[in-house]
Design a protein around this motif. Structure first.
Motif, short mmCIF file in Angstrom:
data_model
loop_
_atom_site.label_atom_id
_atom_site.label_comp_id
_atom_site.label_asym_id
_atom_site.label_seq_id
_atom_site.Cartn_x
_atom_site.Cartn_y
_atom_site.Cartn_z
N TRP A 41 0.82 -1.22 0.00
CA TRP A 41 0.00 0.00 0.00
C TRP A 41 0.85 1.26 0.00
CZ3 TRP A 41 -4.28 -1.74 3.97
CH2 TRP A 41 -5.33 -2.33 3.25
N GLU A 42 2.04 1.17 0.58
CA GLU A 42 2.93 2.34 0.55
C GLU A 42 3.32 2.68 -0.88
OE1 GLU A 42 6.26 1.57 3.02
OE2 GLU A 42 5.12 1.61 4.90
N GLU A 43 3.44 1.64 -1.72
CA GLU A 43 3.80 1.84 -3.12
C GLU A 43 2.57 2.15 -3.97
OE1 GLU A 43 5.72 -1.76 -4.20
OE2 GLU A 43 7.42 -1.47 -2.85
N ASN A 44 1.43 1.56 -3.57
CA ASN A 44 0.19 1.75 -4.34
C ASN A 44 -0.99 1.87 -3.38
OD1 ASN A 44 -1.84 1.81 -6.21
ND2 ASN A 44 -1.35 -0.16 -7.17
N PRO A 45 -1.18 3.05 -2.78
CA PRO A 45 -2.20 3.23 -1.75
C PRO A 45 -3.63 3.05 -2.23
CG PRO A 45 -1.19 5.33 -2.34
CD PRO A 45 -0.39 4.27 -3.01
N LYS A 46 -3.88 3.12 -3.53
CA LYS A 46 -5.24 3.00 -4.05
C LYS A 46 -5.64 1.54 -4.33
CE LYS A 46 -5.38 7.59 -6.18
NZ LYS A 46 -5.61 8.35 -7.45
N LEU A 47 -4.70 0.63 -4.16
CA LEU A 47 -4.98 -0.78 -4.44
C LEU A 47 -5.94 -1.34 -3.39
CD1 LEU A 47 -4.04 -3.02 -6.46
CD2 LEU A 47 -2.39 -3.73 -4.72
N ALA A 48 -6.95 -2.06 -3.85
CA ALA A 48 -7.94 -2.64 -2.94
C ALA A 48 -7.30 -3.70 -2.05
CB ALA A 48 -9.09 -3.26 -3.74
N PHE A 49 -7.88 -3.88 -0.86
CA PHE A 49 -7.33 -4.84 0.11
C PHE A 49 -7.21 -6.23 -0.49
CE2 PHE A 49 -8.52 -8.23 3.13
CZ PHE A 49 -7.37 -8.24 3.91
N GLU A 50 -8.27 -6.69 -1.18
CA GLU A 50 -8.27 -8.05 -1.74
C GLU A 50 -7.16 -8.21 -2.78
OE1 GLU A 50 -10.90 -6.17 -1.38
OE2 GLU A 50 -12.10 -7.28 0.09
N ASN A 51 -6.95 -7.18 -3.58
CA ASN A 51 -5.90 -7.25 -4.60
C ASN A 51 -4.51 -7.24 -3.97
OD1 ASN A 51 -7.83 -7.23 -6.64
ND2 ASN A 51 -7.79 -5.00 -6.87
N ALA A 52 -4.34 -6.43 -2.94
CA ALA A 52 -3.05 -6.39 -2.23
C ALA A 52 -2.79 -7.73 -1.54
CB ALA A 52 -3.06 -5.25 -1.21
#
Length: 235
Positions: A41-52
């Motif tokens: 999330w630090e690299e891609n804060p908009k990524l959804a929890f399930e995808n991360a």
């Protein structure tokens, strides 16, 4: 961005869905996944929890959590081996050494009697019956914990599995040995009787340790092994 309690709970469900049954292994994996997801999330804060979560899970490879589970089982096997040895060696120190010697001498002189074979088989039958009753109660308790979705730890499962496995193997081997030896025990020389008595004494002690002593101390051992065990009982 930090994970919420809901996210953590979802990660526990995720590990369970991927065949991680034991709470201590789940906790280790959840901790790893949570830290990795926060890094993602630090690299891609908009990524959804399930995808991360799925992106983190893919890093475990095609076998998923299996390698982690196997490594944890090997680690716990070593831990259980130390526990078993700790309890077993107590029987060769005072005051339990007196009981050990008494068992050995009783077997030694029993083997010198004409009907030792039948006495041993009768004793084996009694021990088998007691053990089956104990195992049935333990299985029922374990099944209830699963149905009520209580937290089960890897060491807890190993204590039950070892109890069943060792006692069954010990009884079968002793029964087979008694029946295979066609020569009456009382006709054997003393050094053979000494060896048989010592071997059977060790088997009896191991049976007692794995079947009674360690299961009775299970709660204490789990608290000793897992700092979070007592806390998990209250959640």
């Amino acid at each position: 961005m930090k994970l919420t309690e809901t996210h953590i709970e979802e990660l526990y469900k995720f590990t369970r869905k991927h065949y991680v049954y034991f709470y201590d292994v789940q906790t280790e994996l959840v901790d790893h996944l949570a830290n990795d997801i926060e890094t993602i999330w630090e690299e891609n804060p908009k990524l959804a929890f399930e995808n991360a979560r799925d992106k983190s899970f893919k890093k475990f490879g095609i076998f998923g959590f299996m390698d982690v589970i196997e490594a944890k089982q090997k680690q716990m096997n070593k831990q259980y081996g130390k526990i078993l040895w700790r309890f077993f060696k107590e029987w060769f120190t005072l005051p339990k050494l007196v009981i050990t010697v008494s068992i050995f001498l009783s077997l030694f002189f029993l083997l010198k009697t004409p009907y030792s074979k039948y006495i041993i088989l009768a004793g084996l039958l009694v021990l088998t019956t007691i053990n089956l009753i104990k195992q049935t109660k333990a299985k029922r308790k374990h099944k209830n914990k699963e149905q009520q979705k209580e937290k089960i730890f890897l060491l807890e499962s190993m204590i039950g599995d070892t109890r069943q496995g060792f006692s069954g193997l010990a009884f079968i081997n002793i029964f087979n040995c008694v029946n295979i030896i066609k020569i009456p025990f009382n006709s054997l020389e003393n050094h053979w009787l000494f060896l048989i008595s010592f071997s059977v004494t060790c088997v009896i002690l191991l049976f007692h340790v794995t079947g009674f002593m360690i299961p009775q101390k299970a709660e204490e051992l789990l608290e000793e092994t897992y700092p979070e065990y007592k806390l998990s009982k209250t959640l």
